[in-house]
Write a protein that holds these residues in place. Structure first.
Motif, PDB file in Angstrom:
ATOM      1  N   MET A 377       0.831  -1.206   0.000  1.00  0.00           N
ATOM      2  CA  MET A 377       0.000   0.000   0.000  1.00  0.00           C
ATOM      3  C   MET A 377       0.864   1.253   0.000  1.00  0.00           C
ATOM      4  O   MET A 377       1.971   1.262   0.552  1.00  0.00           O
ATOM      5  CB  MET A 377      -0.922   0.036   1.232  1.00  0.00           C
ATOM      6  CG  MET A 377      -1.954  -1.058   1.280  1.00  0.00           C
ATOM      7  SD  MET A 377      -3.188  -0.711   2.570  1.00  0.00           S
ATOM      8  CE  MET A 377      -3.898  -2.340   2.803  1.00  0.00           C
ATOM      9  N   LYS A 378       0.329   2.291  -0.607  1.00  0.00           N
ATOM     10  CA  LYS A 378       1.004   3.585  -0.632  1.00  0.00           C
ATOM     11  C   LYS A 378       1.026   4.204   0.761  1.00  0.00           C
ATOM     12  O   LYS A 378       0.191   3.881   1.607  1.00  0.00           O
ATOM     13  CB  LYS A 378       0.270   4.530  -1.592  1.00  0.00           C
ATOM     14  CG  LYS A 378       0.255   4.056  -3.043  1.00  0.00           C
ATOM     15  CD  LYS A 378      -0.715   4.881  -3.863  1.00  0.00           C
ATOM     16  CE  LYS A 378      -0.777   4.363  -5.294  1.00  0.00           C
ATOM     17  NZ  LYS A 378      -1.859   4.997  -6.060  1.00  0.00           N
ATOM     18  N   ASP A 379       1.966   5.117   0.951  1.00  0.00           N
ATOM     19  CA  ASP A 379       2.035   5.874   2.199  1.00  0.00           C
ATOM     20  C   ASP A 379       0.942   6.945   2.152  1.00  0.00           C
ATOM     21  O   ASP A 379       1.052   7.929   1.419  1.00  0.00           O
ATOM     22  CB  ASP A 379       3.415   6.515   2.348  1.00  0.00           C
ATOM     23  CG  ASP A 379       3.626   7.127   3.719  1.00  0.00           C
ATOM     24  OD1 ASP A 379       2.686   7.066   4.548  1.00  0.00           O
ATOM     25  OD2 ASP A 379       4.707   7.670   3.965  1.00  0.00           O
ATOM     26  N   VAL A 380      -0.144   6.732   2.882  1.00  0.00           N
ATOM     27  CA  VAL A 380      -1.338   7.573   2.780  1.00  0.00           C
ATOM     28  C   VAL A 380      -1.686   8.171   4.139  1.00  0.00           C
ATOM     29  O   VAL A 380      -1.132   7.786   5.171  1.00  0.00           O
ATOM     30  CB  VAL A 380      -2.538   6.761   2.245  1.00  0.00           C
ATOM     31  CG1 VAL A 380      -2.243   6.193   0.864  1.00  0.00           C
ATOM     32  CG2 VAL A 380      -2.922   5.633   3.217  1.00  0.00           C
ATOM     33  N   ASP A 381      -2.630   9.106   4.132  1.00  0.00           N
ATOM     34  CA  ASP A 381      -3.228   9.644   5.354  1.00  0.00           C
ATOM     35  C   ASP A 381      -4.164   8.558   5.891  1.00  0.00           C
ATOM     36  O   ASP A 381      -5.312   8.421   5.457  1.00  0.00           O
ATOM     37  CB  ASP A 381      -3.986  10.930   5.027  1.00  0.00           C
ATOM     38  CG  ASP A 381      -4.612  11.584   6.261  1.00  0.00           C
ATOM     39  OD1 ASP A 381      -4.763  10.910   7.294  1.00  0.00           O
ATOM     40  OD2 ASP A 381      -4.960  12.776   6.163  1.00  0.00           O
ATOM     41  N   VAL A 382      -3.666   7.757   6.825  1.00  0.00           N
ATOM     42  CA  VAL A 382      -4.355   6.541   7.243  1.00  0.00           C
ATOM     43  C   VAL A 382      -5.766   6.819   7.758  1.00  0.00           C
ATOM     44  O   VAL A 382      -6.741   6.195   7.321  1.00  0.00           O
ATOM     45  CB  VAL A 382      -3.523   5.802   8.315  1.00  0.00           C
ATOM     46  CG1 VAL A 382      -4.319   4.619   8.885  1.00  0.00           C
ATOM     47  CG2 VAL A 382      -2.206   5.317   7.719  1.00  0.00           C
ATOM     48  N   HIS A 383      -5.906   7.754   8.699  1.00  0.00           N
ATOM     49  CA  HIS A 383      -7.216   7.997   9.306  1.00  0.00           C
ATOM     50  C   HIS A 383      -8.217   8.550   8.295  1.00  0.00           C
ATOM     51  O   HIS A 383      -9.373   8.127   8.256  1.00  0.00           O
ATOM     52  CB  HIS A 383      -7.075   8.949  10.493  1.00  0.00           C
ATOM     53  CG  HIS A 383      -6.456   8.316  11.694  1.00  0.00           C
ATOM     54  ND1 HIS A 383      -5.095   8.280  11.891  1.00  0.00           N
ATOM     55  CD2 HIS A 383      -7.003   7.669  12.763  1.00  0.00           C
ATOM     56  CE1 HIS A 383      -4.834   7.650  13.021  1.00  0.00           C
ATOM     57  NE2 HIS A 383      -5.969   7.274  13.572  1.00  0.00           N
ATOM     58  N   ALA A 384      -7.783   9.508   7.486  1.00  0.00           N
ATOM     59  CA  ALA A 384      -8.700  10.119   6.527  1.00  0.00           C
ATOM     60  C   ALA A 384      -9.138   9.118   5.464  1.00  0.00           C
ATOM     61  O   ALA A 384     -10.316   9.054   5.102  1.00  0.00           O
ATOM     62  CB  ALA A 384      -8.047  11.333   5.874  1.00  0.00           C
ATOM     63  N   ARG A 385      -8.191   8.317   4.974  1.00  0.00           N
ATOM     64  CA  ARG A 385      -8.555   7.357   3.929  1.00  0.00           C
ATOM     65  C   ARG A 385      -9.456   6.251   4.460  1.00  0.00           C
ATOM     66  O   ARG A 385     -10.390   5.808   3.781  1.00  0.00           O
ATOM     67  CB  ARG A 385      -7.279   6.765   3.323  1.00  0.00           C
ATOM     68  CG  ARG A 385      -6.447   7.766   2.516  1.00  0.00           C
ATOM     69  CD  ARG A 385      -7.132   8.171   1.218  1.00  0.00           C
ATOM     70  NE  ARG A 385      -7.322   7.039   0.341  1.00  0.00           N
ATOM     71  CZ  ARG A 385      -6.382   6.566  -0.486  1.00  0.00           C
ATOM     72  NH1 ARG A 385      -5.186   7.160  -0.534  1.00  0.00           N
ATOM     73  NH2 ARG A 385      -6.629   5.553  -1.271  1.00  0.00           N
ATOM     74  N   ALA A 386      -9.182   5.775   5.689  1.00  0.00           N
ATOM     75  CA  ALA A 386     -10.046   4.754   6.282  1.00  0.00           C
ATOM     76  C   ALA A 386     -11.451   5.287   6.501  1.00  0.00           C
ATOM     77  O   ALA A 386     -12.450   4.559   6.362  1.00  0.00           O
ATOM     78  CB  ALA A 386      -9.449   4.256   7.592  1.00  0.00           C
ATOM     79  N   LEU A 387     -11.563   6.565   6.840  1.00  0.00           N
ATOM     80  CA  LEU A 387     -12.859   7.172   7.103  1.00  0.00           C
ATOM     81  C   LEU A 387     -13.727   7.241   5.847  1.00  0.00           C
ATOM     82  O   LEU A 387     -14.954   7.320   5.928  1.00  0.00           O
ATOM     83  CB  LEU A 387     -12.654   8.572   7.673  1.00  0.00           C
ATOM     84  CG  LEU A 387     -13.805   9.200   8.451  1.00  0.00           C
ATOM     85  CD1 LEU A 387     -14.169   8.358   9.662  1.00  0.00           C
ATOM     86  CD2 LEU A 387     -13.439  10.613   8.884  1.00  0.00           C
ATOM     87  N   MET A 388     -13.092   7.203   4.678  1.00  0.00           N
ATOM     88  CA  MET A 388     -13.841   7.281   3.430  1.00  0.00           C
ATOM     89  C   MET A 388     -14.445   5.941   3.015  1.00  0.00           C
ATOM     90  O   MET A 388     -15.363   5.900   2.195  1.00  0.00           O
ATOM     91  CB  MET A 388     -12.939   7.784   2.298  1.00  0.00           C
ATOM     92  CG  MET A 388     -12.464   9.223   2.439  1.00  0.00           C
ATOM     93  SD  MET A 388     -13.841  10.385   2.628  1.00  0.00           S
ATOM     94  CE  MET A 388     -13.789  10.679   4.406  1.00  0.00           C
ATOM     95  N   LEU A 389     -13.933   4.833   3.549  1.00  0.00           N
ATOM     96  CA  LEU A 389     -14.359   3.514   3.079  1.00  0.00           C
ATOM     97  C   LEU A 389     -15.873   3.281   3.196  1.00  0.00           C
ATOM     98  O   LEU A 389     -16.483   2.758   2.254  1.00  0.00           O
ATOM     99  CB  LEU A 389     -13.582   2.423   3.817  1.00  0.00           C
ATOM    100  CG  LEU A 389     -12.065   2.418   3.565  1.00  0.00           C
ATOM    101  CD1 LEU A 389     -11.386   1.331   4.406  1.00  0.00           C
ATOM    102  CD2 LEU A 389     -11.752   2.231   2.088  1.00  0.00           C
ATOM    103  N   PRO A 390     -16.537   3.646   4.320  1.00  0.00           N
ATOM    104  CA  PRO A 390     -17.993   3.431   4.376  1.00  0.00           C
ATOM    105  C   PRO A 390     -18.760   4.196   3.295  1.00  0.00           C
ATOM    106  O   PRO A 390     -19.836   3.754   2.868  1.00  0.00           O
ATOM    107  CB  PRO A 390     -18.369   3.922   5.780  1.00  0.00           C
ATOM    108  CG  PRO A 390     -17.109   3.830   6.568  1.00  0.00           C
ATOM    109  CD  PRO A 390     -16.020   4.155   5.607  1.00  0.00           C
TER     110      PRO A 390
END
Length: 427
Positions: A377-390
């Motif tokens: 996986m890419k180095d991403v903004d973990v919290h923000a990207r996870a929050l988008m999944l729903p």
């Protein structure tokens, strides 16, 4: 555009009380505040009196702009569709290739200076004419976005995909993102730029460090399906009855909205009575709380299978999203979607909701961090990207999702592909 006769019935008095521009501005302020309340509380707890107090006007003045709560919901949903259409039209006018237009559209949708739009979660509060109007507006938006994705593929800037499915996913995501902001309590308020960057990266880039579509094995959800129990096992039979009631309630709440659906209506669909719900579960608020508990049992089951997955963390994430996308429209599962209105839960229910949300969030955060460390996986903004999944999944609880299992599996695969690699064509 079809309109409700009540929409205009109360307006002449308002239009005679000031300039046309002033009336329009006050009307928009009413809808702005109503949209915020609808997203936060749901229809039942959205109050004309509270909106009036927020705006510094009397409740009576509210009736210059809306006839009743049903009319208020209709106007908010219609305005949301019109705002989305305006943003897309303006992005198209600026020009560039399809990827440029998509970026501009998302940027406009998540501009914090723009009014908050009401998520289309409780459409059944309206009459049939109003529902048809709103559905028609959103169908037109889906068609326009699908055309944009098709053009992008022809231009060579977007990859091949099911354009209708991904158009619906994009619409779902850009309307979900503002709702997700308050959920970031574990890391503080989610800033507008951080939110916008997360949505753009989700739609265009995905998580994967590799350009190819993810190769994963779908998770087995058969243990979540209703089990056959012996009629002689009284405790198991009672639990199976309770589960059947919660399954039916979750399906009804998802499709029609919590406030628009009564226990009597759900009971009638099952050929039973409201008293059955009270006997096995309790009041409507207790039924809603139990439906959320059931939903989190499903989500946590999928989370556990994701963490146990033998493969890269990208494959595990893709398999998890595939499983969630199959669970939502599945008649035997259909978990209650935490879209809007969870503020109507009791304080105890909201506390449980927060604990379960944190459990899920922590698991997905750690999975993404592991994926970054292993290089899948890419180095991403973990919290923000996870929050988008729903937000990629919220549209799956409505009636316009195909009931055919093969088509549902196809949709799930499309969503997992988007999560992994986004829509941008990687050379």
């Amino acid at each position: 555009m079809t309109s409700n006769p009540k929409d205009s019935a109360a307006r002449p008095a308002a239009e005679s009380s000031g300039s046309a521009a002033g009336v329009v501005n006050r009307h928009e302020r009413v809808l702005d505040e109503a949209a915020r309340q609808l997203n936060q509380k749901g229809v039942l707890l959205t109050s004309l009196a509270e909106i009036a107090a927020k705006l510094g006007v009397t409740r009576g003045a509210m009736y210059h702009y809306v006839a009743d709560r049903e009319d208020l919901v209709f106007q908010c949903y219609r305005r949301a569709a019109e705002i989305i259409a305006r943003h897309l039209r303006e992005a198209e006018r600026v020009g560039g290739n399809a990827a440029d237009v998509l970026v501009d559209f998302i940027s406009r949708m998540l501009d914090p200076t723009e009014p908050e739009i009401a998520a289309r979660a409780e459409i059944a509060m309206m009459n049939q004419t109003q529902r048809d109007t709103i559905q028609g507006l959103y169908d037109a938006l889906t068609a326009r976005l699908a055309h944009l994705l098709e053009v992008g593929h022809r231009e060579g800037v977007l990859r091949a995909c099911d354009i209708e499915v991904n158009a619906r996913v994009i619409l779902s995501l850009v309307t979900w993102a503002p709702l997700a902001r308050p959920w970031a309590h574990a890391v503080g308020p989610m800033g507008a730029e951080r939110l916008r960057a997360a949505v753009m990266a989700t739609v265009l880039d995905g998580f994967s460090t590799q350009p190819g579509l993810p190769d994963y094995q779908p998770l087995d959800l058969s243990k979540l399906a209703p089990q056959v129990v012996s009629a002689f096992d009284r405790d198991a039979a009672l639990e199976a009855k309770r589960e059947a009631l919660l399954r039916a309630a979750s399906r009804a709440f998802n499709r029609k909205g919590i406030d628009a659906t009564s226990l009597e209506e759900i009971a009638a669909q099952l050929g039973t009575t409201k008293r059955t719900f009270h006997h096995h579960i309790g009041s409507k608020q207790e039924v809603v709380s139990a439906c959320y508990e059931r939903a989190f049992r499903i989500f946590l089951f999928i989370k556990d299978r994701m963490l146990e997955y033998s493969g890269t963390r990208l494959q595990a994430l893709s398999a998890s999203m595939d499983a969630l996308a199959r669970a939502y429209p599945n008649e035997d599962l259909n978990p209650l979607s935490p879209l809007v209105g969870h503020g109507a839960l009791s304080p105890e229910g909201q506390a449980k909701f927060a604990v379960r949300s944190d459990q899920l969030g922590d698991a997905y955060h750690e999975l993404i961090r592991q994926g970054i460390r292993e290089g899948s996986m890419k180095d991403v903004d973990v919290h923000a990207r996870a929050l988008m999944l729903p937000g990629l999944l919220s549209w799956l609880v409505k009636d316009d999702v195909p009931t055919d299992p093969t088509q549902q599996q196809h949709i799930a695969r499309e969503i997992a592909n988007l999560v992994a690699v986004g829509l941008k064509k990687h050379l």
